[in-house]
Scaffold this motif. Structure first.
Motif, PDB file in Angstrom:
ATOM      1  N   LEU A 187      23.293  69.587  46.599  1.00 39.36           N
ATOM      2  CA  LEU A 187      23.276  68.311  45.665  1.00 39.36           C
ATOM      3  C   LEU A 187      23.047  67.075  46.691  1.00 39.36           C
ATOM      4  CD1 LEU A 187      24.237  69.927  43.419  1.00 39.36           C
ATOM      5  CD2 LEU A 187      26.188  68.330  42.960  1.00 39.36           C
ATOM      6  N   THR A 191      30.971  62.581  41.141  1.00 40.04           N
ATOM      7  CA  THR A 191      31.765  61.508  40.753  1.00 40.04           C
ATOM      8  C   THR A 191      30.736  60.827  39.462  1.00 40.04           C
ATOM      9  OG1 THR A 191      32.460  61.110  42.799  1.00 40.04           O
ATOM     10  CG2 THR A 191      32.687  59.297  41.115  1.00 40.04           C
ATOM     11  N   ASN A 192      31.154  60.883  38.240  1.00 45.72           N
ATOM     12  CA  ASN A 192      30.323  60.736  37.255  1.00 45.72           C
ATOM     13  C   ASN A 192      30.753  59.188  36.324  1.00 45.72           C
ATOM     14  OD1 ASN A 192      31.018  63.904  36.715  1.00 45.72           O
ATOM     15  ND2 ASN A 192      29.292  63.233  37.322  1.00 45.72           N
ATOM     16  N   GLU A 193      31.495  58.541  37.259  1.00 39.63           N
ATOM     17  CA  GLU A 193      31.905  57.266  36.935  1.00 39.63           C
ATOM     18  C   GLU A 193      30.684  56.284  36.250  1.00 39.63           C
ATOM     19  OE1 GLU A 193      34.760  55.539  36.450  1.00 39.63           O
ATOM     20  OE2 GLU A 193      33.957  53.396  36.468  1.00 39.63           O
ATOM     21  N   THR A 194      30.799  55.971  35.089  1.00 37.64           N
ATOM     22  CA  THR A 194      29.746  54.899  34.829  1.00 37.64           C
ATOM     23  C   THR A 194      30.154  53.985  33.360  1.00 37.64           C
ATOM     24  OG1 THR A 194      27.386  55.012  33.966  1.00 37.64           O
ATOM     25  CG2 THR A 194      28.761  56.787  32.748  1.00 37.64           C
ATOM     26  N   THR A 195      29.770  53.069  33.182  1.00 41.00           N
ATOM     27  CA  THR A 195      29.948  52.356  32.094  1.00 41.00           C
ATOM     28  C   THR A 195      28.771  51.799  31.298  1.00 41.00           C
ATOM     29  OG1 THR A 195      30.040  50.196  33.242  1.00 41.00           O
ATOM     30  CG2 THR A 195      32.148  51.428  32.869  1.00 41.00           C
ATOM     31  N   ARG A 206      26.699  48.268  33.046  1.00 32.46           N
ATOM     32  CA  ARG A 206      27.353  48.109  34.285  1.00 32.46           C
ATOM     33  C   ARG A 206      26.495  47.176  35.068  1.00 32.46           C
ATOM     34  NH1 ARG A 206      28.609  53.622  38.172  1.00 32.46           N
ATOM     35  NH2 ARG A 206      29.858  52.330  39.742  1.00 32.46           N
ATOM     36  N   ALA A 240      17.800  58.164  36.752  1.00 28.29           N
ATOM     37  CA  ALA A 240      17.677  59.410  37.525  1.00 28.29           C
ATOM     38  C   ALA A 240      19.077  59.972  37.948  1.00 28.29           C
ATOM     39  CB  ALA A 240      16.773  58.925  39.023  1.00 28.29           C
ATOM     40  N   ALA A 241      20.227  59.241  37.842  1.00 27.71           N
ATOM     41  CA  ALA A 241      21.281  59.894  38.004  1.00 27.71           C
ATOM     42  C   ALA A 241      22.266  59.461  36.730  1.00 27.71           C
ATOM     43  CB  ALA A 241      22.236  59.458  39.268  1.00 27.71           C
ATOM     44  N   ALA A 242      21.825  59.763  35.618  1.00 26.97           N
ATOM     45  CA  ALA A 242      22.278  59.381  34.310  1.00 26.97           C
ATOM     46  C   ALA A 242      23.696  59.480  33.779  1.00 26.97           C
ATOM     47  CB  ALA A 242      21.522  59.525  33.227  1.00 26.97           C
ATOM     48  N   VAL A 302      22.335  66.109  37.457  1.00 29.68           N
ATOM     49  CA  VAL A 302      22.657  67.490  37.905  1.00 29.68           C
ATOM     50  C   VAL A 302      23.685  67.913  37.224  1.00 29.68           C
ATOM     51  CG1 VAL A 302      24.200  67.068  39.842  1.00 29.68           C
ATOM     52  CG2 VAL A 302      22.274  69.000  39.989  1.00 29.68           C
ATOM     53  N   SER A 303      24.426  67.528  36.626  1.00 30.79           N
ATOM     54  CA  SER A 303      25.727  68.081  36.042  1.00 30.79           C
ATOM     55  C   SER A 303      25.678  68.367  34.458  1.00 30.79           C
ATOM     56  CB  SER A 303      26.821  66.820  36.280  1.00 30.79           C
ATOM     57  OG  SER A 303      27.894  67.299  35.488  1.00 30.79           O
ATOM     58  N   ASN A 335      17.946  68.015  39.871  1.00 30.22           N
ATOM     59  CA  ASN A 335      18.582  67.899  41.013  1.00 30.22           C
ATOM     60  C   ASN A 335      17.684  67.296  41.878  1.00 30.22           C
ATOM     61  OD1 ASN A 335      19.755  68.146  43.481  1.00 30.22           O
ATOM     62  ND2 ASN A 335      20.443  70.103  43.102  1.00 30.22           N
ATOM     63  N   TYR A 374      26.630  58.935  47.826  1.00 27.97           N
ATOM     64  CA  TYR A 374      27.369  59.787  48.098  1.00 27.97           C
ATOM     65  C   TYR A 374      26.140  60.868  48.834  1.00 27.97           C
ATOM     66  CZ  TYR A 374      29.811  58.285  44.136  1.00 27.97           C
ATOM     67  OH  TYR A 374      30.647  57.809  43.329  1.00 27.97           O
ATOM     68  N   PHE A 375      25.186  60.450  49.323  1.00 31.65           N
ATOM     69  CA  PHE A 375      24.040  61.104  50.144  1.00 31.65           C
ATOM     70  C   PHE A 375      24.177  60.783  51.569  1.00 31.65           C
ATOM     71  CE2 PHE A 375      20.842  62.239  46.707  1.00 31.65           C
ATOM     72  CZ  PHE A 375      21.986  62.703  45.625  1.00 31.65           C
TER      73      PHE A 375
HETATM   74  C1  LIG Z   1      28.404  57.428  39.691  1.00 30.87           C
HETATM   75  S1  LIG Z   1      27.360  58.128  38.724  1.00 30.87           S
HETATM   76  C2  LIG Z   1      26.076  57.128  38.574  1.00 30.87           C
HETATM   77  C3  LIG Z   1      25.836  57.034  37.003  1.00 30.87           C
HETATM   78  C4  LIG Z   1      24.866  55.678  36.719  1.00 30.87           C
HETATM   79  N1  LIG Z   1      23.713  55.587  37.428  1.00 30.87           N
HETATM   80  C5  LIG Z   1      25.559  54.422  36.731  1.00 30.87           C
HETATM   81  O1  LIG Z   1      25.345  53.547  37.965  1.00 30.87           O
HETATM   82  O2  LIG Z   1      26.575  53.937  36.209  1.00 30.87           O
HETATM   83  C6  LIG Z   1      26.388  59.414  39.888  1.00 30.87           C
HETATM   84  C7  LIG Z   1      25.665  60.707  39.048  1.00 30.87           C
HETATM   85  O3  LIG Z   1      24.983  61.141  40.080  1.00 30.87           O
HETATM   86  C8  LIG Z   1      24.691  62.505  39.681  1.00 30.87           C
HETATM   87  N2  LIG Z   1      24.300  63.290  41.190  1.00 30.87           N
HETATM   88  C9  LIG Z   1      24.851  63.444  42.086  1.00 30.87           C
HETATM   89  N3  LIG Z   1      24.196  64.314  42.939  1.00 30.87           N
HETATM   90  C10 LIG Z   1      22.997  64.433  42.263  1.00 30.87           C
HETATM   91  C11 LIG Z   1      21.722  65.387  42.365  1.00 30.87           C
HETATM   92  N4  LIG Z   1      21.581  65.753  43.578  1.00 30.87           N
HETATM   93  N5  LIG Z   1      20.971  65.179  41.581  1.00 30.87           N
HETATM   94  C12 LIG Z   1      20.892  64.679  40.355  1.00 30.87           C
HETATM   95  N6  LIG Z   1      21.965  63.915  40.117  1.00 30.87           N
HETATM   96  C13 LIG Z   1      23.030  63.835  41.030  1.00 30.87           C
HETATM   97  C14 LIG Z   1      26.129  63.033  39.432  1.00 30.87           C
HETATM   98  O4  LIG Z   1      26.486  63.898  38.890  1.00 30.87           O
HETATM   99  C15 LIG Z   1      26.757  61.820  38.760  1.00 30.87           C
HETATM  100  O5  LIG Z   1      26.749  61.746  37.285  1.00 30.87           O
END
Ligand SMILES: C[S@@+](CC[C@H](N)C(=O)[O-])C[C@H]1O[C@@H](n2cnc3c(N)ncnc32)[C@H](O)[C@@H]1O
Length: 282
Positions: A21, A74-78, A81, A112-114, A146-147, A201, A223-224
């Protein structure tokens, strides 16, 4: 309670997570394992999270790996935001894109990370409310993550009272949501039909085809590792439309010195464009 595993076993598991991931966790985060993996380990019929992780460490990629890795994101979002980010879209970037695409009458947008969709839905609502002149355009908003559990939630478009009350301005709530029971609201079909959700992913999948006018890659690069950040930013550069394409990151994220982008600091929220080609003032 911490899982009963040696640090080397946890490190092996975390390195698999990073390879799959991109998400990089160090041993100080081992306290996350018990709570986040308990439901998945029970579903897989393991007596303990420790046994489950040992199984994941010794076997090749299975659907249980996917579920376990997703549970550690971590899926925190609003909704809406970072108001300054949405103001930059509303006041500057969307008007520029709309002018630039007025012949084609098409906008391609990728969140892209919805996560559970609040970012993509916020943008769709903003377009509907403030840009009625493009109501007949072909507007494609892709939300990917990815989730699978968060994508399932996004597709339903159902949010609880605290999710909508937290940051959604009431005029959006009144116009685009209906209350479906004592504690839940569903976003309107008109908005849901503007957004499609798919599993992608960022690390291991080849990316969606075509060029995007707007890419939102917010609150995931934190997180990367630096290396994975660079790989993703490099791939996205190729997908950003020439001239008008804009890439937005989260407030704590930056370009990592990538030389293929120019940075636009002149707006309420910083964004990035392809090097040397720009419609935007900087
Ligand atoms: C903190 S949320 C961000 C949501 C939104 N973009 C925001 O800013 O409110 C991060 C998201 O990145 C996703 N994520 C983590 N690694 C990923 C990957 N390799 N490919 C796609 N999504 C990924 C997680 O599943 C998570 O839902």
């Amino acid at each position: 309670m911490d899982v009963q595993l040696r640090d080397e076993e946890i490190a092996t598991f975390f390195s698999q997570l990073e390879k799959n991931l991109g998400v990089s966790l160090d041993i100080s985060k081992k306290y996350l394992l018990e709570a986040r993996l308990k439901p998945v380990s029970e579903a897989a019929n393991y007596a303990s999270v420790g046994d489950f992780i040992r199984y994941l460490n010794r076997s090749r990629q299975t659907s249980w790996h996917e579920k376990a890795f997703a549970a550690l994101t971590t899926n925190e979002t609003t909704f809406f935001r970072d108001p300054a980010f949405f103001l930059t879209l509303q006041e500057s970037v969307l008007p520029t894109l709309i002018r630039h695409r007025s012949d084609l009458k098409r906008l391609r947008i990728w969140s892209a990370a919805a996560s559970s969709g609040q970012e993509a839905f916020s943008l769709a609502m903003m377009i509907r409310l403030y840009f009625p002149e493009i109501s007949n355009w072909d507007i494609d908003i892709l939300g990917s993550d990815v989730s699978l559990p968060v994508l399932a939630k996004a597709r339903k478009g159902i949010f609880n009272e605290s999710e909508v009350k937290r940051s959604l301005p009431t005029h959006y709530l009144d116009k685009f949501f209906k209350k479906i029971d004592g504690n839940h609201y569903q976003i309107s079909d008109a908005i849901r039909s503007m957004v499609r959700f798919e599993r992608w992913n960022l690390i291991s999948d080849s990316f969606p085809n075509g060029h995007y006018d707007l890419i939102l890659l917010r609150n995931v690069l934190i997180y990367f590792s630096a290396e994975n950040k660079s790989v993703v930013l490099e791939k996205l550069n190729k997908l950003l439309a020439d001239e008008c394409g804009a890439l937005f990151l989260g407030g704590a994220e930056s370009m990592n010195g990538n030389l293929k982008y120019d940075v636009n600091l002149n707006y309420k929220w910083t964004f990035y464009i392809k090097k040397g080609i720009s419609l935007y003032d900087r």
